[in-house]
Design a protein around this motif. Structure first.
Motif, short mmCIF file in Angstrom:
data_model
loop_
_atom_site.label_atom_id
_atom_site.label_comp_id
_atom_site.label_asym_id
_atom_site.label_seq_id
_atom_site.Cartn_x
_atom_site.Cartn_y
_atom_site.Cartn_z
N LEU A 1 0.81 -1.21 0.00
CA LEU A 1 0.00 0.00 0.00
C LEU A 1 0.84 1.26 0.00
O LEU A 1 0.39 2.31 -0.42
N VAL A 2 2.07 1.13 0.47
CA VAL A 2 2.93 2.30 0.55
C VAL A 2 4.30 1.96 -0.02
O VAL A 2 4.89 0.95 0.34
N ASN A 3 4.77 2.78 -0.94
CA ASN A 3 6.13 2.64 -1.47
C ASN A 3 6.96 3.82 -0.98
O ASN A 3 6.47 4.94 -0.91
N ARG A 4 8.23 3.54 -0.70
CA ARG A 4 9.10 4.59 -0.17
C ARG A 4 10.18 4.92 -1.20
O ARG A 4 10.78 4.01 -1.78
N LEU B 1 14.40 14.31 0.33
CA LEU B 1 13.54 13.96 1.46
C LEU B 1 13.00 12.56 1.16
O LEU B 1 13.12 12.08 0.04
N VAL B 2 12.42 11.94 2.18
CA VAL B 2 11.81 10.63 1.94
C VAL B 2 10.36 10.84 1.51
O VAL B 2 9.62 11.59 2.14
N LEU B 3 10.01 10.20 0.41
CA LEU B 3 8.64 10.28 -0.11
C LEU B 3 7.93 8.95 0.09
O LEU B 3 8.43 7.91 -0.34
N HIS B 4 6.80 8.99 0.76
CA HIS B 4 5.96 7.79 0.89
C HIS B 4 4.79 7.95 -0.07
O HIS B 4 4.04 8.92 0.02
N HIS B 5 4.68 7.02 -0.98
CA HIS B 5 3.64 7.08 -2.00
C HIS B 5 2.62 6.00 -1.72
O HIS B 5 2.95 4.81 -1.71
N CYS B 6 1.40 6.36 -1.46
CA CYS B 6 0.39 5.34 -1.20
C CYS B 6 -0.80 5.49 -2.12
O CYS B 6 -1.09 6.56 -2.65
N ASP B 7 -1.48 4.38 -2.28
CA ASP B 7 -2.68 4.31 -3.11
C ASP B 7 -3.74 3.62 -2.26
O ASP B 7 -3.58 2.45 -1.91
#
Ligand SMILES: Nc1ncnc2c1ncn2[C@@H]1O[C@H](COP(=O)(O)OP(=O)(O)O)[C@@H](O)[C@H]1O
Ligand SMILES: [Mg+2]
Length: 162
Positions: A69-72, A77-83
């Protein structure tokens, strides 16, 4: 987003233009921001996130998260990409612990954020993406709910193009 004032609006005419818009957003991020992206399948949400990742200087190219559900993605900066598409309840969204990630200074980009209505703080940047008249047209509206998200809208220096 209906109760929020639309602060900026843009129209893109290709996926490259949407990625470029995301890149300028990514370049403006300081950490801790939450970007909520809504719009139908194919609206260009993931393209926008790809641009955000570029703006943060990652070498990754985000894709729609499928099994997780979450890709890092790690850049400036650290980006957390969720769907959130596959989630069934707001409670499930709350259990993901996304807010803690933003509180620790990471950036959160959330596709299908409407699935998590009420979970995210009001000072998030809301992005609404819609198809336009032509195949490659996308209408993209940005609304800020507080000083952090409004700063982003201003930093992007969007010109209303209709
Ligand atoms: N202006 C545009 N902006 C973004 N994508 C576009 C645009 N015009 C056409 N497209 C196409 O629409 C699709 C968007 O896919 P994607 O970003 O995965 O959407 P979503 O994540 O909203 O489901 C891609 O196939 C892309 O090539
Ligand atoms: Mg997507």
């Amino acid at each position: 987003m209906s109760d929020r004032r639309i602060e900026a609006h843009s129209m893109t005419n290709s996926e490259e233009e949407t990625i470029a818009l995301g890149r300028s957003l990514g370049e403006s991020l300081c950490g801790g921001e939450i970007i909520l992206i809504s719009g139908d399948l194919g609206a260009g949400k993931t393209r926008l996130v790809q641009g955000i990742a570029q703006g943060l200087g990652t070498d990754d190219n985000p894709r729609s998260p499928t099994f997780v559900l979450v890709n890092r993605h790690i850049g400036r900066l650290v980006l957390h990409h969720c769907d959130l598409y596959r989630l069934n309840s707001v409670a499930e969204v709350g259990e993901l612990g996304l807010l803690e990630l933003a509180e620790q200074g990471d950036v959160l980009a959330v596709e299908w954020s409407d699935r998590g209505e009420g979970v995210f703080p009001s000072d998030s940047l809301s992005v609404r993406m819609e198809r336009g008249a032509e195949d490659n047209n996308r209408s993209i509206s940005f609304a800020g709910g507080g000083p952090v998200s409004l700063r982003l809208v201003n930093a992007m220096n969007l010109v209303a193009k209709r």
